[in-house]
Structures are given as structure tokens and as C-alpha cells.
Design an enzyme around this catalytic site. Structure first.
Site, PDB file in Angstrom:
ATOM      1  N   GLY A   1       0.835  -1.188   0.000  1.00  0.00           N
ATOM      2  CA  GLY A   1       0.000   0.000   0.000  1.00  0.00           C
ATOM      3  C   GLY A   1       0.869   1.237   0.000  1.00  0.00           C
ATOM      4  O   GLY A   1       2.094   1.165  -0.123  1.00  0.00           O
ATOM      5  N   HIS A   2       0.225   2.383   0.182  1.00  0.00           N
ATOM      6  CA  HIS A   2       0.941   3.664   0.172  1.00  0.00           C
ATOM      7  C   HIS A   2       1.123   4.225   1.575  1.00  0.00           C
ATOM      8  O   HIS A   2       1.398   5.410   1.734  1.00  0.00           O
ATOM      9  CB  HIS A   2       0.203   4.675  -0.705  1.00  0.00           C
ATOM     10  N   GLY A   3       0.936   3.389   2.587  1.00  0.00           N
ATOM     11  CA  GLY A   3       1.183   3.811   3.947  1.00  0.00           C
ATOM     12  C   GLY A   3      -0.016   4.473   4.592  1.00  0.00           C
ATOM     13  O   GLY A   3      -1.159   4.325   4.156  1.00  0.00           O
TER      14      GLY A   3
END
Length: 389
Positions: free
Chosen positions: A235-237
Site C-alpha cells: 500500500g501507500h502507507g
């Protein structure tokens, strides 16, 4: 400013006003009683709608029950207000979204709860069938949307392959998500795991998120959000933003992120704002006890955010004021040399940033830092060391 003690009191009050409903004393409305069938060619939307209407009009505690099996649904809205503030939607089966764009049309939400008070969504799987629509990017529906509601609990729910955002919380208060699982490939676009916007008193606890965009994103107006014991990756955090696209925009404040594990994500703890004039702000944010494994940008404040990779990007200074950001007990590894990047606004430098006991490495060595227009302090053991500008 909301202190820990007041958040705790609010949490206790929340648990009191949104109790679980005992099936032994509640009215039970099974979707199968109104024509719902766990069959591939059966559209059960009307049955779900009817079961909800019966429960919503019942002044007693009630249960909308979905038994085992796969139930196919078109977009559906569970509307309130209801006569009871103790309704459980218990899902033992799987709900399956349409994947044909001719059926989806302009629907932005697949399953939506609107203006409800005292609803608990318990168990089940939401299968968004987004695989066929991800190439369109702008097409498709959010799996679950809680809007203009209060005192909502989402417990043990799994959201799989949403066409767009997996779970969205907007214009709501007192929403608790616990033991939630979100799953989508790392390549799936715009599939934010949990998005919070214009909402206050939101808890995200003991959950696992794997997706193609932000695991958790907090947009304008997210206030008093508590995130704890969440595993993120791919994911992107965990992101605050993007913010500042509009000039008149509510701020983000009183955010706590603790005991979080990020693994193989493109970002870790990120604040992102557009380089545009804005009255928005970010204040009083705590990142505490966070572990990162192979994260690309572990700590990032990006006030020149533009996902277009330099194409048609705003070029003015960001008006979003970023202040009071605390990083405590952050450990782990960066997959890029720059582990800490503060790229703040020229006209509104970041202020009040504190780093205490932060240890991030790159390939077993000390990582690097970039710091522009950021003012703060470091204490304890901090590596890489930030030279504040």
C-alpha cells in the site's frame, strides 16, 4: 486540543451508546425471508432493502441477518434515521458487487449507510469485484460508505477488491472499526483501505490492510482519529491528505497513530498537501511506536504533492499550515537512501516538529535526510539526524 483523557472518556461513552444487540431479545429480519437467495443469477438487492426497512421501522433492538452464501447486490443505500438506535447488520455470508459497468453506471457507492445512529455491522465479506474496472481508474464504486451517521461499529468485516475506496467514513461522528481486513493487490488504483473525511471521533483498531493506495487516508476535516495496532502492506502507507486543493477547507487535527507495522509500502507516515493557496491546516499529530520494514519513504511531509509526476502540477506555495507533528519510537528499514524527507511550504514552513527515539536505516547503514522549510527539535537517539532549516 483533545487530550488523551478526553478521548478515553469519549471512547467509554461511545461503547455505552453503541452496544451490541443480543439476538435473544432482538427482532430478526433475515434477507432470505424477503426473497434473498445465495445464487449467482439472483439479484438480492430488493430483499436486503426490505429487511432493512423492517428493522429501521421497528422501535425495538433488531438484527438484519445475512446467512452463509454469496448474495449478489446492486448499489444499495440503507437510509436512516431509524426508530431504534440498536440495529445489528450481521453478515455470515459474502456480498458480491456487480462488475459490469452497464449495471454500475454512475453509482459512486456500492453499500451506503446514511443518517443512521447506533448501527453495528458485524462479520462478512464485501467482494467489490474491482479487477475488471481498475484499468478505467475513474470508474467504479466504493465498497462501503458511512455518511452523515453517528455511533457506528464495524467489526470483523472483510473488504476485498473494491472498485475504488474500500471503506469511507464521511460527515460522521463516533465510528469504531475493529478487526477489519482489507485486501486488494498492490497494483490496484485508488483503492484506499479506510478513508476518513469531515468526521470526528473515529477509531481504527486491530486491523490488517493490504491494498494499492493509502492503507488509511485522512482528508479535510478529519479530527480526533485514533489508529492503533494496524498492519499495512502492500500500500501507500498511512497518509494525512491530500490537503489544500480547495482554498476554503477544514483542517486535520488531533490524530494518533500508534503500534503500527508497515511492510513493503511506498510510503510510511505521510502528510501530503498541494502547492496551492489554502486556509487548511494539520496540527497535533502523534506517530508513536511504529515499525517499518522495507518502506520506500518512511517519514514524509510533502507540501508539493502532485501524483501527475510533474505534469500539470500546481506551482504556488502551499497554504496548508503544518504544525505540532511528533514522531516517537519509530524503528525500521528504508528501501531508499532518504528515510526522512521534510519538504515544507515556502510561505508556511512546518513548525513544532519533534523527533524522539527514531532509528531508520538503509541497507544496514545510516540513511539520509532532506529538510526544507521545516523547524523542529530532536531528542533521545535519532538517526538519521535532522538538520532543521
Amino acid at each position: 486540543m483533545v487530550k488523551l483523557s478526553s478521548l478515553f472518556v469519549a471512547a467509554v461513552l461511545f461503547l455505552v451508546v453503541a452496544p451490541a444487540v443480543s439476538a435473544t431479545r432482538a427482532s430478526v429480519y433475515s434477507v432470505t425471508s424477503y426473497g434473498g437467495r445465495a445464487e449467482p443469477k439472483t439479484d438480492s438487492t430488493r430483499a436486503f432493502s426490505e429487511a432493512w426497512k423492517r428493522a429501521c421501522s421497528d422501535p425495538r433492538p433488531s438484527v438484519v441477518y445475512v446467512p452463509y452464501g454469496k448474495f449478489h447486490l446492486r448499489d444499495i443505500a440503507f437510509e436512516g434515521p431509524c426508530k431504534s438506535n440498536a440495529i445489528v447488520v450481521r453478515i455470515d455470508g459474502t456480498l458480491v458487487a456487480p462488475s459490469d459497468y452497464s449495471v454500475i453506471g454512475n453509482a459512486g457507492n456500492w453499500i451506503r449507510f446514511h443518517k443512521v445512529d447506533g448501527v453495528r455491522i458485524s462479520g462478512g465479506i464485501l467482494d467489490g469485484q474491482g479487477t475488471r474496472l481498475w484499468s478505467c481508474k475513474l470508474a467504479g464504486m466504493q465498497n462501503l460508505h458511512i455518511a452523515n451517521s453517528k455511533n457506528v461499529v464495524i467489526d470483523r468485516l472483510s473488504s476485498v477488491n473494491s472498485q475504488k475506496f474500500q471503506i469511507a467514513i464521511t460527515d460522521s461522528q463516533n465510528v469504531k472499526l475493529q478487526r477489519v481486513t482489507v485486501t486488494a493487490p498492490g497494483s490496484s488504483p485508488n483503492t484506499d483501505g479506510i478513508h476518513v473525511e469531515r468526521s470526528s471521533l473515529v477509531w481504527i483498531l486491530n486491523s490488517t490492510i493490504s491494498t494499492g493506495d493509502d492503507c488509511i487516508s485522512m482528508g479535510p476535516g478529519a479530527r480526533n482519529v485514533w489508529i492503533e495496532r494496524v498492519a499495512c502492506g502492500p500500500g501507500h502507507g498511512i497518509s494525512i491528505g491530500s490537503l489544500g486543493w480547495k482554498f476554503q477547507e477544514p483542517g486535520v487535527e488531533n490524530i494518533t497513530v500508534k503500534r503500527v507495522h508497515l511492510s513493503d509500502t511506498t510510503n510510511g507516515l505521510r502528510i501530503k498537501t498541494w502547492a496551492r493557496p489554502s486556509l487548511g491546516f494539520v496540527s497535533n499529530v502523534l506517530f508513536h511506536h511504529v515499525v517499518m520494514d522495507g518502506v520506500k519513504n518512511p517519514i514524509l511531509i510533502d507540501q508539493h504533492y502532485c501524483p501527475g509526476h510533474g505534469q500539470n502540477c500546481p506551482s504556488k506555495a502551499s497554504g496548508v499550515r503544518v504544525s505540532g507533528i511528533r514522531y516517537k519510537s519509530i524503528r525500521g528499514t528504508s528501501s531508499t537512501q532518504v528515510a526522512v524527507r521534510f519538504d515544507c511550504s515556502e510561505s508556511n514552513p512546518c513548525t513544532g516538529i519533534t523527533m524522539h527515539d527514531v532509528a531508520l536505516t538503509y541497507l544496514g547503514k545510516e540513511a539520509a535526510v532532506t529538510c526544507v522549510n521545516a523547524r523542529g527539535t530532536s531528542s533521545g537517539f535519532v538517526t538519521p539526524l535532522v538538520r532543521w532549516s
